[in-house]
Enzyme design. Structure first.
Site, PDB file in Angstrom:
ATOM      1  N   SER A   9      -6.373   4.399   3.621  1.00 35.91           N
ATOM      2  CA  SER A   9      -5.159   3.587   3.658  1.00 35.91           C
ATOM      3  C   SER A   9      -5.475   2.176   3.193  1.00 35.91           C
ATOM      4  CB  SER A   9      -4.598   3.540   5.084  1.00 35.91           C
ATOM      5  OG  SER A   9      -3.582   2.560   5.157  1.00 35.91           O
ATOM      6  N   HIS A  10      -4.469   1.491   2.694  1.00 36.83           N
ATOM      7  CA  HIS A  10      -4.633   0.080   2.341  1.00 36.83           C
ATOM      8  C   HIS A  10      -4.870  -0.768   3.584  1.00 36.83           C
ATOM      9  CE1 HIS A  10      -3.218   1.450  -1.499  1.00 36.83           C
ATOM     10  NE2 HIS A  10      -3.343   0.238  -2.020  1.00 36.83           N
TER      11      HIS A  10
END
Lengths: 135, 208
Positions: A9-10
């Protein structure tokens, strides 16, 4: 052992949260590793984190990688390309939704499903109907 | 006239300066249709490249370009890391072992970079991405070199074509990258990736 999972995930916190949710379904039988944020902890993705997470998640039975947004998939693809053929063949990126995909993948992996089965289930999680009774 | 390693290093240095100067501009463009980090990411990446270049200052051009690629991949953070990283890695591979580049070699390197970006991003012209600036630039460079123009003239043509392509992204609706999540609302904004491509190509002239 079992197919391992990598959650890309970012956001580091989002990745860790998804790991937390997925682990609840895997009962300690699956390696589920978070790879969120950049190396310096900002929003983004890190090739190094993703690469290391895949190594950590891989017990020899393969790794399914779940990603949040498009550029996370780019980084995951790049990570795969740098592996030797043997490892690359046992790592797959799922197109499934991050949360549902990770939970479904954790369930499948925990009961000993193959990498193909885990990824197919995670991909299909996009069809899961959250509003029950509606078809 | 050819471009030697000194020219390549000067171009990279100038690129880093330009990206630093234009950092806020790129980030503002990205804030409109993306995640407001393109300027920050590119500046961080090229600052890391500057730190790394002394270690390959005596190497061949292919090695220099590949080092830029691996550095960008590991430091940029956004999607532009893998995209620019792949571009430089492919160009470096296409120009492996070279001590100097003829204009035709620059076409080869830039074509490899374009193909790398298209493959990595699964992108084509018209999707409001880096490809919209780089693709016409490669085409213009190729035409100029084939008609025997000087390297300066050819690079000028490439930069002008990139800029036209960059401006042509303004009305487009994005179908790739973070801007695609905005759908129709991504129109009327200039693409940040096409803008950084143009800045890098323009830096090739300023750096000489």
């Amino acid at each position: 052992m079992a197919v391992g999972l990598v959650i890309v995930s970012h956001s580091a916190r989002l990745a860790e949260g998804v790991v937390e949710l997925a682990e609840q379904m895997a009962h300690g039988n699956v390696r589920i590793i978070a790879a969120g944020g950049t190396d310096d902890g900002a929003l983004g993705t890190s090739l190094m984190k993703v690469t290391q997470a895949i190594f950590t998640a891989d017990s020899g039975d393969g790794v399914a990688v779940l990603v949040d947004l498009g550029s996370a998939a780019l980084v995951a693809e790049m990570a795969l390309e740098q592996f030797a053929t043997a490892r690359r063949q046992r790592v797959r990126i799922s197109n499934g939704p991050l949360v549902e995909g990770a939970v479904v993948a954790a369930v499948e992996a925990a009961v000993g499903a193959s990498l193909d089965e885990v990824v197919t289930s995670a991909d299909a999680a996009v069809e899961l109907n959250k509003l029950s009774k509606r078809t | 006239m050819a471009a030697d390693r000194v020219c390549i290093l000067a171009w990279l240095r100038r690129s880093a300066e330009v990206l630093h100067e234009q950092r806020d501009y790129l980030t503002t463009l990205d804030a409109a249709i993306g995640d407001a980090d393109h300027g920050i990411n590119m500046d961080r990446g090229f600052t890391a490249v500057m730190d790394k270049l002394p270690s390959v200052a005596e190497a061949d051009i292919g090695t220099i370009l590949k080092t830029v690629g691996t550095t960008l991949v590991s430091t940029v953070g956004g999607a532009s890391g893998p995209l620019y990283g792949t571009a430089f890695l492919r160009a470096g591979t296409a120009l492996a072992g070279r001590q100097e580049l003829q204009p035709a070699d620059i076409v080869t390197g830039l074509e490899a970079a374009l193909e790398g970006i298209k493959a990595r991003g699964h992108a084509q012209v018209g999707e409001k991405t880096m490809v919209d600036a780089l693709s016409p630039a490669v085409e213009a460079l190729k035409v100029a070199v084939a008609s025997g123009e000087s390297l300066e003239e050819a690079l000028y043509a490439a930069g002008a074509a990139a800029e036209a392509g960059m401006q042509a992204t303004i009305p487009l609706v994005a179908t790739k990258g973070r801007a695609s999540y905005l759908g129709e609302r991504s129109a009327d904004h200039q693409d940040p990736g096409a803008t950084s491509v143009t800045l890098l190509l323009r830096a090739a002239l300023n750096g000489k």
